[in-house]
Design a protein around this motif. Structure first.
Motif, short mmCIF file in Angstrom:
data_model
loop_
_atom_site.label_atom_id
_atom_site.label_comp_id
_atom_site.label_asym_id
_atom_site.label_seq_id
_atom_site.Cartn_x
_atom_site.Cartn_y
_atom_site.Cartn_z
N PRO A 149 0.80 -1.23 0.00
CA PRO A 149 0.00 0.00 0.00
C PRO A 149 0.83 1.27 0.00
N GLU A 150 2.13 1.16 0.32
CA GLU A 150 2.97 2.35 0.28
C GLU A 150 3.09 2.93 -1.13
N GLN A 151 2.69 2.15 -2.14
CA GLN A 151 2.68 2.67 -3.51
C GLN A 151 1.68 3.81 -3.68
N LEU A 152 0.75 3.93 -2.74
CA LEU A 152 -0.27 4.97 -2.83
C LEU A 152 0.11 6.22 -2.06
N PHE A 153 1.31 6.27 -1.51
CA PHE A 153 1.71 7.44 -0.74
C PHE A 153 1.69 8.71 -1.59
N ASP A 154 2.07 8.56 -2.86
CA ASP A 154 2.13 9.76 -3.71
C ASP A 154 0.76 10.33 -4.01
N VAL A 155 -0.29 9.49 -4.03
CA VAL A 155 -1.63 9.97 -4.34
C VAL A 155 -2.47 10.23 -3.09
N THR A 156 -1.93 9.92 -1.92
CA THR A 156 -2.64 10.17 -0.67
C THR A 156 -1.97 11.27 0.16
N LEU A 157 -0.67 11.16 0.35
CA LEU A 157 0.04 12.14 1.16
C LEU A 157 0.40 13.40 0.37
N GLN A 158 0.77 13.23 -0.90
CA GLN A 158 1.20 14.38 -1.69
C GLN A 158 0.12 15.46 -1.80
N PRO A 159 -1.15 15.11 -2.10
CA PRO A 159 -2.17 16.17 -2.15
C PRO A 159 -2.32 16.91 -0.83
N ILE A 160 -2.21 16.20 0.28
CA ILE A 160 -2.35 16.83 1.60
C ILE A 160 -1.19 17.78 1.85
N ILE A 161 0.03 17.29 1.62
CA ILE A 161 1.22 18.10 1.89
C ILE A 161 1.27 19.31 0.99
N PHE A 162 1.05 19.11 -0.31
CA PHE A 162 1.13 20.22 -1.26
C PHE A 162 0.04 21.26 -1.00
N THR A 163 -1.17 20.80 -0.70
CA THR A 163 -2.26 21.74 -0.44
C THR A 163 -1.96 22.61 0.77
N LEU A 164 -1.54 21.98 1.86
CA LEU A 164 -1.20 22.75 3.05
C LEU A 164 -0.03 23.69 2.80
N MET A 165 1.02 23.18 2.16
CA MET A 165 2.23 23.95 1.97
C MET A 165 2.00 25.17 1.06
N PHE A 166 1.46 24.94 -0.12
CA PHE A 166 1.29 26.04 -1.07
C PHE A 166 0.22 27.02 -0.60
N THR A 167 -0.83 26.52 0.04
CA THR A 167 -1.90 27.41 0.49
C THR A 167 -1.40 28.39 1.54
N TYR A 168 -0.67 27.89 2.51
CA TYR A 168 -0.24 28.77 3.59
C TYR A 168 1.00 29.59 3.23
N ILE A 169 1.76 29.15 2.21
CA ILE A 169 2.91 29.94 1.77
C ILE A 169 2.48 31.09 0.85
N PHE A 170 1.60 30.79 -0.12
CA PHE A 170 1.23 31.77 -1.12
C PHE A 170 -0.10 32.47 -0.86
N GLY A 171 -0.94 31.89 -0.01
CA GLY A 171 -2.30 32.41 0.17
C GLY A 171 -2.37 33.88 0.51
N GLY A 172 -1.63 34.28 1.56
CA GLY A 172 -1.66 35.68 1.99
C GLY A 172 -1.05 36.61 0.97
N ALA A 173 0.02 36.20 0.33
CA ALA A 173 0.73 37.07 -0.60
C ALA A 173 -0.04 37.28 -1.90
N ILE A 174 -0.76 36.26 -2.37
CA ILE A 174 -1.42 36.34 -3.66
C ILE A 174 -2.88 36.79 -3.54
N SER A 175 -3.61 36.23 -2.60
CA SER A 175 -5.04 36.52 -2.50
C SER A 175 -5.43 37.28 -1.24
N GLY A 176 -4.47 37.60 -0.39
CA GLY A 176 -4.78 38.34 0.82
C GLY A 176 -5.03 37.48 2.02
N ASN A 177 -5.61 36.30 1.81
CA ASN A 177 -5.84 35.35 2.90
C ASN A 177 -5.98 33.95 2.33
#
Length: 271
Positions: free
Chosen positions: A42-70
């Protein structure tokens, strides 16, 4: 000629004469084999389960305030971008696993079976659509948890998900072709990342194109990833089907029309 050689030869002749129904059945069996591999590892699914979570959190909180204000205002921008980036990147696995199976001699063993020669390839491509579906579901789920509410409605969210899965499946033919002609799985991975990283990051997936230098804006404008991201945003955020939706489907059809015959021809020479 030994009896074993005769049996293998007869099986090859039989596999070449399989009917369309038998080919579909064999392909579904091979797709089931691919799902069983995931079940055992099942570790073969790490890229389709963990990656969306990590990328969403990371990019949202890094770029959210700078690009859209919040963060909340940035979610309608970033969720479609993360969705396309994650699922498209996942399509690389098709070529990598195909090359690994060929290196391990798995496909050599398939040659001796009375099945359609194309079934192992078709089954692998079919099984990977499950990966795309999981990645799509995880991305939308993570976005919903963070407060994303698509104004287009559930029907258009489903249509956007289907569009991304179709386009990713089409792109997987490119990586399947690389998997057949490349010498190692690592080379498939390396070449794929060199191609995908510029396409995904030099697009409108994360930031508006008008904030970029003029030369990069020109590239972003013609980047097929940008068209797909825009199509998904139109569907999910406003419930509209625009020209970008049509372009994305046409692009997917063109990719399949070019790379499916190339992949099948290259695969048949080795199968």
């Amino acid at each position: 000629m030994s009896n074993t050689t005769i049996k293998v030869s007869n099986r090859r002749k039989l596999s070449n004469k399989t009917s369309f129904r038998q080919t579909v059945r064999n392909s579904l069996t091979m797709a089931h084999r691919g799902l069983l591999k995931v079940k055992r590892t099942p570790e073969q699914l790490f890229d389709v389960t963990l990656q969306p979570i990590i990328f969403t959190l990371m990019f949202t909180y890094i770029f959210g305030g700078a690009i859209s204000g919040n963060v909340h205002s940035y979610l309608p921008v970033i969720i479609p971008g993360i969705l396309v980036q994650t699922v498209i990147t996942t399509s690389v696995v098709t070529g990598v696993q195909l090359r690994e199976d060929m290196d391990k001699g798995v496909f050599d063993r398939f040659k001796s079976l009375p099945i359609a020669r194309i079934a192992p390839l078709a089954g692998a491509l079919l099984a990977d659509t499950i990966r795309y579906t999981i990645a799509t579901t995880m991305t939308f789920t993570m976005g919903y948890i963070m407060g994303y509410r698509p104004e287009g409605g559930l029907a258009f969210v489903f249509l956007a998900a289907l569009l991304v899965i179709i386009c990713s499946w089409a792109i997987s033919w490119i990586f399947a072709f690389l998997g057949v002609i490349s010498r190692t799985a690592s080379s498939v991975q390396g070449i794929s990342m060199i191609v995908l990283f510029p396409l995904t990051f030099l697009s409108n997936a994360f930031v508006p194109a008008d904030t970029m230098p003029k030369l990069i804006q020109w590239f972003v404008k013609f980047n097929p990833i940008s068209h797909l991201v825009t199509a998904v945003r139109n569907l999910t955020n406003s419930g509209t089907i625009g020209w970008d939706f049509t372009i994305s489907l046409i692009g997917a059809a063109v990719i399949v029309a070019i790379f499916a015959p190339l992949t099948v021809r290259a695969y048949m020479k080795r199968a």
